[in-house]
Design an enzyme around this catalytic site. Structure first.
Site, PDB file in Angstrom:
ATOM      1  N   SER A 123       0.757  -1.204   0.035  1.00  0.00           N
ATOM      2  CA  SER A 123       0.016   0.176  -0.092  1.00  0.00           C
ATOM      3  C   SER A 123       0.867   1.273   0.048  1.00  0.00           C
ATOM      4  O   SER A 123       0.302   2.451  -0.354  1.00  0.00           O
ATOM      5  CB  SER A 123      -1.041   0.092   1.156  1.00  0.00           C
ATOM      6  OG  SER A 123      -0.214  -0.346   2.251  1.00  0.00           O
TER       7      SER A 123
ATOM      8  N   HIS B 107      -5.458  -4.178  -1.830  1.00  0.00           N
ATOM      9  CA  HIS B 107      -5.210  -3.086  -2.842  1.00  0.00           C
ATOM     10  C   HIS B 107      -5.299  -3.631  -4.144  1.00  0.00           C
ATOM     11  O   HIS B 107      -5.051  -2.737  -5.163  1.00  0.00           O
ATOM     12  CB  HIS B 107      -4.006  -2.186  -2.651  1.00  0.00           C
ATOM     13  CG  HIS B 107      -4.259  -1.329  -1.690  1.00  0.00           C
ATOM     14  ND1 HIS B 107      -4.571   0.177  -1.627  1.00  0.00           N
ATOM     15  CD2 HIS B 107      -3.871  -1.290  -0.169  1.00  0.00           C
ATOM     16  CE1 HIS B 107      -4.600   0.725  -0.488  1.00  0.00           C
ATOM     17  NE2 HIS B 107      -4.164  -0.124   0.406  1.00  0.00           N
TER      18      HIS B 107
ATOM     19  N   LYS C  69     -12.217  -0.420   0.191  1.00  0.00           N
ATOM     20  CA  LYS C  69     -11.133   0.419  -0.816  1.00  0.00           C
ATOM     21  C   LYS C  69     -12.055   0.286  -2.326  1.00  0.00           C
ATOM     22  O   LYS C  69     -13.033   1.112  -2.398  1.00  0.00           O
ATOM     23  CB  LYS C  69     -10.037  -0.247  -1.029  1.00  0.00           C
ATOM     24  CG  LYS C  69      -9.056  -0.118   0.263  1.00  0.00           C
ATOM     25  CD  LYS C  69      -7.862  -0.529   0.553  1.00  0.00           C
ATOM     26  CE  LYS C  69      -7.294  -0.140   1.735  1.00  0.00           C
ATOM     27  NZ  LYS C  69      -6.596  -1.317   2.610  1.00  0.00           N
TER      28      LYS C  69
HETATM   29  C1  LIG Z   1      -6.563  -1.412   3.943  1.00  0.00           C
HETATM   30  C2  LIG Z   1      -5.979  -2.654   4.409  1.00  0.00           C
HETATM   31  C3  LIG Z   1      -6.236  -3.444   5.324  1.00  0.00           C
HETATM   32  C4  LIG Z   1      -7.529  -3.132   6.168  1.00  0.00           C
HETATM   33  O1  LIG Z   1      -8.711  -2.991   5.584  1.00  0.00           O
HETATM   34  P1  LIG Z   1     -10.062  -2.286   6.230  1.00  0.00           P
HETATM   35  O2  LIG Z   1     -11.162  -2.967   5.509  1.00  0.00           O
HETATM   36  O3  LIG Z   1      -9.916  -0.820   5.815  1.00  0.00           O
HETATM   37  O4  LIG Z   1     -10.010  -2.605   7.645  1.00  0.00           O
HETATM   38  C5  LIG Z   1      -5.814  -4.825   5.497  1.00  0.00           C
HETATM   39  N1  LIG Z   1      -4.926  -5.239   4.623  1.00  0.00           N
HETATM   40  C6  LIG Z   1      -4.495  -4.169   3.561  1.00  0.00           C
HETATM   41  C7  LIG Z   1      -2.973  -4.860   2.778  1.00  0.00           C
HETATM   42  C8  LIG Z   1      -4.820  -3.107   3.417  1.00  0.00           C
HETATM   43  O5  LIG Z   1      -4.144  -2.406   2.694  1.00  0.00           O
END
Ligand SMILES: *Cc1c(COP(=O)(O)O)cnc(C)c1O
Length: 398
Positions: free
Chosen positions: A186, A214, A245
């Site tokens: 990320s 992502h 996301k």
């Molecule tokens: C954003 C993210 C999460 C967390 O996801 P949420 O639904 O916002 O709790 C977990 N793992 C990765 C790799 C992320 O980028």
């Protein structure tokens, strides 16, 4: 007077002095290409709203209808009285979308990682974890009590060596082993070498888990994710997904074989001990899956925007690091410079947050630009122009 909380103000002062204090902005509008931040309308380069679905009318309508049908609150954990037909429908639709046997929905990607990792390994086991994995993977690993062996970022050879060193198959000192990697990282936007990870996992007979937070809505056919991107269907044991996301809502899930999902229905702690995802969120997620399955238009637009932005920024002389995805870091190095750059952009109505230690290593500060299908070409051009202006002013580019 009591002094027991004095350490907190000292720590906070320390953060300010080092340029590490995170000034949290307040958003006063729906998500989109432009948002209102602290009373000011700014070009949004910060959200994970890859496909622009967060404020899509179809998602809003689905959520409203679900509230009328099921009410506002879940009133229970999934395992007692909180599992709605809607949750099961979403799980089946996600399984079809991802090309897996089954999925289980949690409240977030974060709780999906905590629940899955702690249910799959325990104190007699070992986790092989990429050194740049997301915080929720790190926390899930700690919670599990397993031994955690970190390997060099995206280095399949280092992973192989680490597994050999721990002792594979016969005579290994642990019961179960689990390799975990982010699919798309990320903060840098680079992609895990999935085919090599799959080979190593199969060779050593070790479970493989990929966090596709992502990658969904971004990689693969119509945004089906990293496994689809590399055509590795059926060879990744556990996939973690998020609906917060690209899907534009909130929530998470674990995808894989039937027995894994059945096990997590019995032993996934956030499933057993934290209330269910709301009906409104679940219905909005279903609407997202509908949209993704019906057309690749948004995913195509996302990539077109990402390629354009990156190539224009490179032409200007900016360093976009190792990014292979719409996550576009603008590498600056110094923490104070990153903060200054972000603050100047904000004055120019461009919202791009600095990412500094501890999110990334010290001296690797950057602005992270999140490209979205919601951006029009004119929005991107405006952003590029302001990056050029501030970049020259601060001596980052010429
Ligand atoms: C954003 C993210 C999460 C967390 O996801 P949420 O639904 O916002 O709790 C977990 N793992 C990765 C790799 C992320 O980028």
């Amino acid at each position: 007077m009591s002094n027991k909380l004095k350490w907190i103000s000292e720590e906070l002062n320390h953060l300010h002095a080092q340029g590490l204090y995170n000034n949290i902005r307040t958003i006063e509008s729906p998500q989109g290409a432009w948002i209102v931040v602290d009373g000011k309308r700014v070009l949004n380069f910060c959200s994970n709203n890859y496909l622009g679905l967060a404020n899509d009318a179809r998602l809003r309508d689905a959520a409203k209808r679900a509230i009328d049908q099921y009410g506002a609150g879940p009133a229970a954990v999934r395992s007692i009285a909180g599992t709605l037909a809607l949750h099961r429908e979403l799980e089946a639709r996600l399984a079809k979308f991802k090309g897996v046997e089954a999925t289980i929905v949690f409240q977030s990607g974060f709780t999906s990682n905590l629940g899955a990792i702690s249910a799959l390994v325990g104190k007699d086991d070992v986790i092989f974890s990429d050194e740049l994995n997301h915080a929720s993977i790190i926390d899930g690993g700690r919670l599990s009590g397993a031994k955690i062996v970190r390997y060099a970022h995206n280095d399949a050879g280092a992973l192989d060596d680490a597994i050999k060193k721990e002792g594979d198959r016969e005579g290994r000192p642990y019961t179960r082993a689990l390799i975990i990697s982010d699919g798309v990282f990320s903060m840098d936007g680079d992609i895990a070498p999935l085919p090599a990870l799959v080979d190593i996992a199969e060779k050593h007979d070790v479970m493989l888990m990929i966090d596709d937070a992502h990658g969904e809505g971004v990689l693969g056919r119509g945004g089906r994710g990293i496994v689809d991107h590399f055509k590795m269907h059926g060879r990744v044991d556990i996939e973690i997904g998020t609906m917060s996301k690209a899907f534009g809502v909130v929530g998470g899930y674990v995808a894989g074989k039937n027995e894994i999902v059945e096990w997590l229905n019995q032993r996934g702690r956030p499933f057993l001990f934290s209330s269910a995802l709301t009906a409104a969120d679940t219905a909005a997620c279903l609407a997202s899956v509908d949209i993704l399955e019906s057309s690749t238009e948004l995913v195509d637009k996302l990539w077109e925007n990402a390629r354009y932005f990156k190539s224009e920024m490179k032409k200007l002389g900016f360093d976009t690091g190792k990014s292979e995805t719409p996550i576009t870091p603008i590498m600056l190095g110094d923490e104070m410079l990153a903060r200054k750059f972000s603050a100047r952009l904000f004055e120019e109505n461009v919202f791009a947050m600095p990412i500094t230690y501890p999110t990334v290593a010290k001296g690797k500060a950057r602005l992270r630009v999140m490209i979205s299908a919601a951006h029009a070409r004119a929005d991107l051009d405006r952003g590029i122009e302001m990056f050029a202006k501030v970049g020259k002013e601060l001596g980052v580019v010429r």
